[in-house]
Design a protein around this motif. Structure first.
Motif, PDB file in Angstrom:
ATOM      1  N   ILE A 184      25.508  96.514   8.838  1.00 48.86           N
ATOM      2  CA  ILE A 184      25.890  96.891   7.474  1.00 48.86           C
ATOM      3  C   ILE A 184      26.201  98.380   7.484  1.00 48.86           C
ATOM      4  O   ILE A 184      25.327  99.199   7.782  1.00 48.86           O
ATOM      5  CB  ILE A 184      24.726  96.643   6.494  1.00 48.86           C
ATOM      6  N   ALA A 239      24.052 101.514   3.815  1.00 47.79           N
ATOM      7  CA  ALA A 239      22.863 100.741   3.427  1.00 47.79           C
ATOM      8  C   ALA A 239      22.226 101.348   2.187  1.00 47.79           C
ATOM      9  O   ALA A 239      21.071 101.764   2.191  1.00 47.79           O
ATOM     10  CB  ALA A 239      21.881 100.690   4.586  1.00 47.79           C
ATOM     11  N   GLY A 253      24.175  97.298   0.371  1.00 51.89           N
ATOM     12  CA  GLY A 253      23.985  97.107   1.814  1.00 51.89           C
ATOM     13  C   GLY A 253      22.548  96.726   2.136  1.00 51.89           C
ATOM     14  O   GLY A 253      22.299  95.855   2.972  1.00 51.89           O
ATOM     15  N   SER A 254      21.599  97.367   1.447  1.00 53.80           N
ATOM     16  CA  SER A 254      20.187  97.058   1.691  1.00 53.80           C
ATOM     17  C   SER A 254      19.871  95.631   1.256  1.00 53.80           C
ATOM     18  O   SER A 254      19.169  94.901   1.955  1.00 53.80           O
ATOM     19  CB  SER A 254      19.285  98.026   0.922  1.00 53.80           C
ATOM     20  N   GLY A 256      21.802  93.167   3.604  1.00 55.63           N
ATOM     21  CA  GLY A 256      21.213  93.269   4.946  1.00 55.63           C
ATOM     22  C   GLY A 256      19.800  92.721   4.958  1.00 55.63           C
ATOM     23  O   GLY A 256      19.427  91.957   5.865  1.00 55.63           O
ATOM     24  N   LEU A 284      21.099  98.077   9.965  1.00 54.08           N
ATOM     25  CA  LEU A 284      21.637  98.900   8.878  1.00 54.08           C
ATOM     26  C   LEU A 284      22.135 100.213   9.461  1.00 54.08           C
ATOM     27  O   LEU A 284      21.494 100.785  10.346  1.00 54.08           O
ATOM     28  CB  LEU A 284      20.556  99.194   7.830  1.00 54.08           C
ATOM     29  N   ASP A 337      23.479 104.037   8.193  1.00 49.45           N
ATOM     30  CA  ASP A 337      23.642 104.916   7.040  1.00 49.45           C
ATOM     31  C   ASP A 337      23.487 106.368   7.502  1.00 49.45           C
ATOM     32  O   ASP A 337      23.161 106.625   8.668  1.00 49.45           O
ATOM     33  CB  ASP A 337      22.610 104.577   5.947  1.00 49.45           C
ATOM     34  N   ILE A 345      17.334 100.560  11.193  1.00 54.71           N
ATOM     35  CA  ILE A 345      18.330 101.369  10.486  1.00 54.71           C
ATOM     36  C   ILE A 345      18.675 102.561  11.375  1.00 54.71           C
ATOM     37  O   ILE A 345      17.788 103.185  11.964  1.00 54.71           O
ATOM     38  CB  ILE A 345      17.828 101.805   9.089  1.00 54.71           C
TER      39      ILE A 345
END
Ligand code: NAD
Length: 307
Positions: free
Chosen positions: A8, A11, A15-16, A19, A31, A33, A62
């Protein structure tokens, strides 16, 4: 259903949520970001999701773009529209020969931006009514019913897109492959062009706009301008359906501050270019007058400069 490798890009709220729900359903989600607070919170505590299914934490990797190396089956772009190109440029190494790209961002021109990074046969776009709020770093809220419609950018049938739609559906994000997804995109653009820019300029919530007859009339008149442009583009948009959606929002989404208003209040750039800006440019190509949309475009640009 075999797990899909999904990254993603962006995020934040959406997105969060996407995901997190896909990770919870057993897919291999990463994720990506650039927001240090979001990265730190998700690394330390996992992602806290609260929706109609309850509140829980989901452990999920992430990374910053430069830390990520895996080339996924699907790269789902969920930055704000003005960050798409920069984000994709920094994540270019993640787009392998088999990687497909999906944008569910609001506004027009998303497919075109993705096409600078992959062939149209590997790009999908869509429209989602899923609402999401990042209430704090690492904490996303959503509620209510939603629908997501997706289609390949070149209109082709695609088994990988059908599998992704089925996986989203099974993860609690109702989704269908729909040849008319572009019509849905334009109808949502009409809605957003009207409500986002009007609330941003007047600094009123959606309910605040709906409380005055002038606000309601103006919202419908602005949306009608986008619908006229959509019709000139040859799209079978349904005016009645769009106006009914606007009335529903004016009546039932009282306290909601559209993202454009939130962005202006936080002195951040807005998605005005891919909404009102895109309509003004498309209207010009068709020789259609869109005076209200154009005025709102200029007023939001002015407010962005002032901020
Ligand atoms: P958001 O601002 O919450 O999230 C965007 C994320 O992108 C942020 O976390 C930001 O740090 C990240 N980002 C910015 N530049 C980046 C870069 N170069 N690389 C990687 N990440 C980067 O926005 P959102 O509300 O999640 O909206 C995303 C898109 O979805 C927008 O187009 C929006 O209009 C659309 N949308 C939002 C909703 C909603 O309810 N929030 C609903 C439907 C559609």
């Amino acid at each position: 259903m075999s797990p899909i490798r999904i990254s993603i890009l962006g995020a934040g709220a959406m997105g969060s949520l996407f995901g997190g729900l896909m990770a919870e359903a057993g897919h291999a989600v990463e994720l990506i970001d650039v927001n240090p607070a979001q990265i730190a919170a998700v690394r330390e505590h996992g992602l806290l999701i609260r929706n109609d299914a309850g509140k829980r934490r989901v452990a999920i990797p992430i990374k910053r773009p430069e830390e990520a190396t895996r080339q996924p089956d699907w790269l789902i772009v969920f930055t704000k529209a003005m960050h798409t190109q920069g984000a994709l440029a920094a994540a270019r190494h993640l787009i392998g020969p088999q990687t497909r790209l999906l944008s569910l961002q609001n506004g027009l021109g998303n497919a075109e931006k993705l096409m600078a990074f992959a062939d149209a046969s590997r790009i999908a776009i869509g429209m989602t009514t899923v609402p999401a709020d990042l209430v704090a770093p690492g904490e996303v809220h959503s509620h209510g019913e939603s629908k997501t419609r997706v289609v390949m950018a070149d209109g082709s049938e695609n088994a990988a897109l059908a599998a992704l739609a089925a996986a989203l559906d099974a993860a609690g994000l109702p989704c269908t492959v729909d040849p008319d997804a572009v019509v849905a995109i334009w109808e949502k653009v009409a809605f957003n062009v009207a409500l986002n820019s009007l609330c941003a300029v007047t600094q009123r919530t959606v309910g605040g706009l709906g409380a005055a007859a002038e606000g309601r009339r103006l919202a419908h008149a602005v949306a009608s301008e986008t619908l006229a442009v959509a019709q000139a583009e040859g799209l079978a948009v349904l005016a009645e359906r769009t106006h009914a959606t606007i009335d529903h929002a004016l009546d039932h989404h009282g306290g909601h501050k559209p993202s454009m208003l939130q962005d202006l209040l936080a002195k951040r750039p807005t998605e005005i270019e891919t909404l009102n800006g895109a309509i003004v440019r498309a209207a010009e190509r068709h020789g259609i007058a869109v005076p209200r949309t154009e005025t709102l475009y200029a007023l939001v640009k002015l407010a962005e400069h002032a901020a």
